[in-house]
Design an enzyme around this catalytic site. Structure first.
Site, PDB file in Angstrom:
ATOM      1  N   HIS A 133     -21.523 -18.437 -71.284  1.00  0.00           N
ATOM      2  CA  HIS A 133     -22.440 -19.509 -71.071  1.00  0.00           C
ATOM      3  C   HIS A 133     -23.623 -19.577 -72.120  1.00  0.00           C
ATOM      4  O   HIS A 133     -24.440 -18.745 -72.119  1.00  0.00           O
ATOM      5  CB  HIS A 133     -22.977 -19.219 -69.698  1.00  0.00           C
ATOM      6  CG  HIS A 133     -23.826 -20.515 -68.955  1.00  0.00           C
ATOM      7  ND1 HIS A 133     -24.652 -20.495 -68.121  1.00  0.00           N
ATOM      8  CD2 HIS A 133     -23.557 -21.839 -69.251  1.00  0.00           C
ATOM      9  CE1 HIS A 133     -24.750 -21.743 -67.691  1.00  0.00           C
ATOM     10  NE2 HIS A 133     -24.200 -22.440 -68.499  1.00  0.00           N
ATOM     11  N   HIS A 140     -16.267 -24.197 -61.729  1.00  0.00           N
ATOM     12  CA  HIS A 140     -17.209 -24.489 -62.606  1.00  0.00           C
ATOM     13  C   HIS A 140     -17.621 -23.140 -63.146  1.00  0.00           C
ATOM     14  O   HIS A 140     -17.691 -22.084 -62.830  1.00  0.00           O
ATOM     15  CB  HIS A 140     -18.368 -24.899 -61.942  1.00  0.00           C
ATOM     16  CG  HIS A 140     -19.498 -25.102 -62.922  1.00  0.00           C
ATOM     17  ND1 HIS A 140     -20.469 -24.184 -62.694  1.00  0.00           N
ATOM     18  CD2 HIS A 140     -19.900 -26.174 -63.842  1.00  0.00           C
ATOM     19  CE1 HIS A 140     -21.598 -24.752 -63.618  1.00  0.00           C
ATOM     20  NE2 HIS A 140     -20.978 -25.914 -64.335  1.00  0.00           N
TER      21      HIS A 140
END
Length: 577
Positions: A163, A117
């Protein structure tokens, strides 16, 4: 014990390995049973391998190889010291060396896949650097699914990985792609899936298509723009790269997506124990998330107002992702004419499992389910992976850059099948005629008996004042099972005071209702009366490949790196209930 006396004793201890006097009484009795006149012959060792170690196919040649490998002893057999040395040696591991032995010709949906992830993050989810280094490290460990969040760069003319909406520093997409190509098949020749969380305009999607095509060339698996009717097998996709993301929408409107997760919680980084908090009990799951919360891959970003498409980008997508409109029933609907990938957060899955457990299992028999950590895990911690595996979820996505008990389980699970990153799911998860109900309590299939004899090696791998400045350590072991809720338990030995070579000689029993999903957890800690107990090593072993008999169990650091010397001597026995 005075400080000076302790240092003298410690230095003496470091000069010598294990002695016969430290062998547990049961080991001495086993040696006597299979030896004659103080020597275990080739025939005696072969009988030991068959009867105690349950190596039914062991031959005299196998026994002789062991005798030859234990150097500086009598070639005709083993005395007690040599036998003790063999038992504690790396040639006597707890897991079978089977290599890739699962059937690899079934569809991808029939496998648990080692999944990362936010694979590009070096640390926490909010402010750490983005880099290709954690991607490389994951691939070296055998991870087969790499996740990249792709965004326009600051000048909107190229693509970065970062991110989004955080303070993480970007890394160029092309650098990540090139590293994936270089390291994809270092640890395993089975396919690597790149899941893209796409925040791009159509023109940049076209640029991504060009990068991906030029970087991977012929190893890219591109079945075309239409959905697959059935997923190919890992065997047919050896040394291939697969792209998975949502197809570009036919018409896109710019809109802001409001993150439904509690922003105030994102700042809370829990103060975990140094070795990681305990793996959450699946019976105590908290269901705070709404099933309609925003999915990681369901966000539309502000610049996507163009009506143009990037057809070359769409053609790259082999595994189509996305969440259908409608409720949970629509999400889990099985289409006989096409397969797809669905993503759920850990909390979405926990909540859905309460009412739709069997439907989730049925969905995962043909389709792929990806589970990802909830957004409040800003410290890059992880969840209990069993919530995914017991419902057939193939891609249980983990933050691989940290450490902790949940990640240790992930490492342990994927030691199986030669560490290739693909594990064939148990048959009960694949039976369409009798769909497994994860909430039904099953009968005990087998009982695992575990004896923890002793441990050694800390005086070689740790400084003499690491655990206690003025006295030897007080070690205890924790042993247990991670599995379906009814099988999950942890037990511990007594703490032995002032001993670098603890000899616990304690036995535990673990009834297993679903041994196919069970993982043996082993930890050692040093008891500290005034502060937190010190970490002394850990490992997790898949029950499916655990060997019966007396075995040397090497322990790892908190980061999952094998210690040079620290081992436990343990015995494993499987009995019918």
């Amino acid at each position: 014990m005075s400080k000076q006396t302790y240092r003298v004793c410690f230095c003496f201890r470091r000069r010598f390995r294990l002695t016969v006097s430290e062998a547990p009484e049961e080991i001495k009795r086993v040696f006597e049973r299979y030896s004659e006149n103080g020597l275990m012959s080739t025939d005696g060792l072969q009988r030991f391998l068959v009867e105690v170690q349950k190596e039914d196919k062991a031959t005299r040649e196998d026994a002789q190889k062991i005798i030859d490998s234990v150097k500086h002893f009598h070639r005709k057999g083993l005395n007690l010291e040599a036998f003790f040395k063999y038992l504690f040696d790396d040639i006597n591991p707890p897991l079978a060396s089977l290599g890739v032995h699962h059937d690899m010709n079934a569809p991808l949906s029939h496998y648990f896949i080692h999944t990362g992830h936010n694979s590009y993050l070096t640390g926490n989810q909010l402010s750490s650097d983005c880099s290709d280094v954690p991607i490389i490290n994951a691939l070296k460990r055998g991870v087969r699914v790499i996740e990249l969040d792709i965004w326009p760069n600051s000048t909107k003319n190229n693509v970065d990985v970062l991110h989004g909406r955080t303070l993480t520093t970007p890394v160029e997409l092309i650098k990540c792609l090139r590293s994936i190509k270089e390291y994809a098949f270092v640890a395993s020749e089975y396919p690597v899936v790149i899941t893209l969380e796409d925040h791009l305009t159509p023109d940049l999607q076209g640029k991504v298509a060009e990068m991906v095509t030029e970087t991977f060339g012929d190893i890219l698996f591109s079945p075309g723009s239409e959905c697959l009717k059935e997923f190919p097998s890992p065997e047919s996709l050896k040394k291939r790269i697969i792209i998975s993301t949502k197809p570009p929408k036919e018409y896109l409107e710019a809109k802001e997506v409001k993150d439904k997760e509690n922003e105030s919680e994102k700042g809370k980084v829990r103060d975990e124990e140094t070795w990681g908090k305990e793996v959450p009990d699946l019976n105590e799951a908290e269901y705070k998330d709404d099933l309609d919360e925003v999915d990681e891959e369901d966000t539309d970003d502000g610049d996507k107002s163009q009506h143009a498409l990037a057809p070359e980008y769409k053609r790259l997508i082999a595994i189509h992702a996305g969440k259908p409109k409608g409720g949970l029933e629509e999400c889990l609907r099985v289409d006989p004419d096409k397969v797809r990938r669905l993503s759920m957060s850990e909390q979405q899955l926990e909540k859905a499992a309460v009412t739709h457990g069997k439907e989730i299992v049925r969905f995962t028999q043909r389709n792929i389910l990806r589970v990802y950590p909830k957004g409040t895990r800003v410290d890059s911690s992880n969840y209990n992976p069993l919530i995914g595996w017991m419902h057939g979820a193939q891609m249980v996505a983990f933050n691989m850059q940290g450490y902790g008990r949940s990640l240790w389980l992930m490492h342990g699970m994927f030691k199986a099948n030669g560490g290739c990153g693909y594990l064939k799911k148990p048959e009960f998860l694949l039976n369409p005629n009798d769909v497994f109900d994860p909430r039904v309590k099953l009968a005990v299939k087998k009982i695992l008996k575990v004896t923890v004899y002793m441990g050694e090696g800390w005086y070689y791998d740790f400084h003499h004042t690491h655990f206690d400045a003025y006295s030897p350590p007080d070690f205890y072991a924790r042993v247990g099972i991670a599995g379906v809720p009814v099988d999950s338990v942890m037990k511990k030995t007594k703490a032995l005071e002032d001993n670098w070579v603890p000899s616990w000689n304690e036995e535990f029993e673990f009834p297993l209702t679903v041994p196919e999903l069970a993982i043996l957890r082993i930890e050692v800690h040093e008891y500290d009366m005034s502060e937190k107990d010190d970490f002394g090593g850990q490992t997790c072993l898949p029950i499916s490949e655990l060997r019966s008999g007396i075995r040397a169990v090497s322990l790892n650091s908190r980061k999952g790196e094998k210690y040079n010397s620290v081992k436990l001597l343990m015995r494993f026995e499987f009995v019918n209930p």
